[in-house]
Write an enzyme that holds these catalytic residues in place. Structure first.
Site, mmCIF file in Angstrom:
data_model
loop_
_atom_site.group_PDB
_atom_site.id
_atom_site.type_symbol
_atom_site.label_atom_id
_atom_site.label_comp_id
_atom_site.label_asym_id
_atom_site.label_seq_id
_atom_site.Cartn_x
_atom_site.Cartn_y
_atom_site.Cartn_z
ATOM 1 C CE LYS A 64 -26.667 24.526 31.159
ATOM 2 N NZ LYS A 64 -27.809 24.688 30.689
ATOM 3 C CD GLU A 83 -32.249 18.846 29.745
ATOM 4 O OE1 GLU A 83 -33.266 18.448 30.705
ATOM 5 O OE2 GLU A 83 -31.862 19.849 29.817
#
EC number: 2.1.2.11
Length: 279
Positions: free
Chosen positions: A113, A182
């Site tokens: 990631k 996020e």
């Protein structure tokens, strides 16, 4: 048999929510596997919740590899995704590929990631083109906390919201298999989720994301000084552990532990002979 990338994509298609948690060590990975968590993120959040740094910026490849290997050893079923630390993919697509390769070859991860959108799309494509699955991460990107002036909600203006939508589409086009969203408005996350074919994994991004990820230390209540708004505490391990440790210390101090139950003994004849030899 570990969860596959294809299975995560099928979960989005079937509207089955994806539950992801972080893990940084062998026993936690075992527990998450036993609980049926389909994917584990070995996050660079370990810098803050394990190593005590103020941010994730100080985390190194060696830090990540050390913890990644432990998680891989502790799990059998979960897809293991490793966070690429700050400045390990920013310089060039080649740098990104080499470091991603280390996570796969040395660490045993199945995917990596990295943070960013349009600005890292070329790195994502280079990694994916070489056969390494990549999860994207947009919105509040902790490695850019200094540039973002702290841990603040992203995408609250029209311009920044449109920019995040562009980021998501760029990552999808580059070949990312999923994207972490996020700390952004739930409505924006819902628009992004509906607008791309790959799974979105929310953390502080509302309920319309295809899945959720949480830092294990936060949701288990390991810390008392700060509770993120997006976290629901499912346990109070800080309180439980503090109580247990206090009881242990008190029993040792007053001689209540250990007892015969926790001790080993010699055969009586051997003990008598031993006493004759030393007394």
């Amino acid at each position: 048999m570990r969860t596959t990338i294809s299975q995560l994509k099928e979960m989005k298609q079937n509207k089955q929510k994806i539950a992801i948690l972080t893990a940084y060590d062998y026993p936690t990975a075992q527990i998450l596997d036993k609980a049926g968590i389909p994917a584990i993120l070995v996050g660079d959040s370990l810098g803050m919740v394990v190593l005590g740094y103020d941010s994730t910026v100080s985390v190194t490849m060696e830090d990540m590899l050390h913890h990644l290997k432990a998680v891989v050893r502790g799990s059998q079923k979960a897809l293991i995704i490793a966070d690429m630390p700050f400045m390990t993919y920013h310089l060039s697509p080649e740098q990104a590929l080499l470091n991603a390769g280390r996570f796969i070859q040395e660490g045993g991860a199945q995917a990596v990631k990295l943070e960013g959108g349009v600005n890292v799309a070329d790195k994502v494509k280079r990694i994916v083109d070489c056969g390494i699955p990549v999860m994207g991460h947009i919105g509040l990107t902790p490695q850019s906390v200094n540039q973002l002036s702290g841990f603040k909600v992203q995408g609250k203006t029209l311009a920044t919201a449109l920019s995040l939508i562009e980021d998501a589409k760029a990552l999808e086009k580059a070949g990312a298999f999923a994207i972490v969203l996020e700390t952004m408005p739930a409505e924006l996350a819902a628009i992004i989720t509906a607008g791309i074919s790959i799974p979105t994994i929310g953390i502080g991004a509302g309920e319309e994301c295809d899945g959720q990820v949480q830092v294990i230390s936060d949701m288990l209540g390991m810390f008392t000084d700060f509770i993120p708004k997006h976290t629901k505490r499912y346990a109070d391990l800080n309180g439980i552990i503090t109580k247990a440790v206090s009881e242990y210390a008190a029993e040792v101090t007053k001689g209540a532990f250990p007892t015969l139950k926790e001790s080993f003994t010699l055969d009586k004849k051997v003990l008598e002979e031993l006493k004759k030899c030393v007394l």
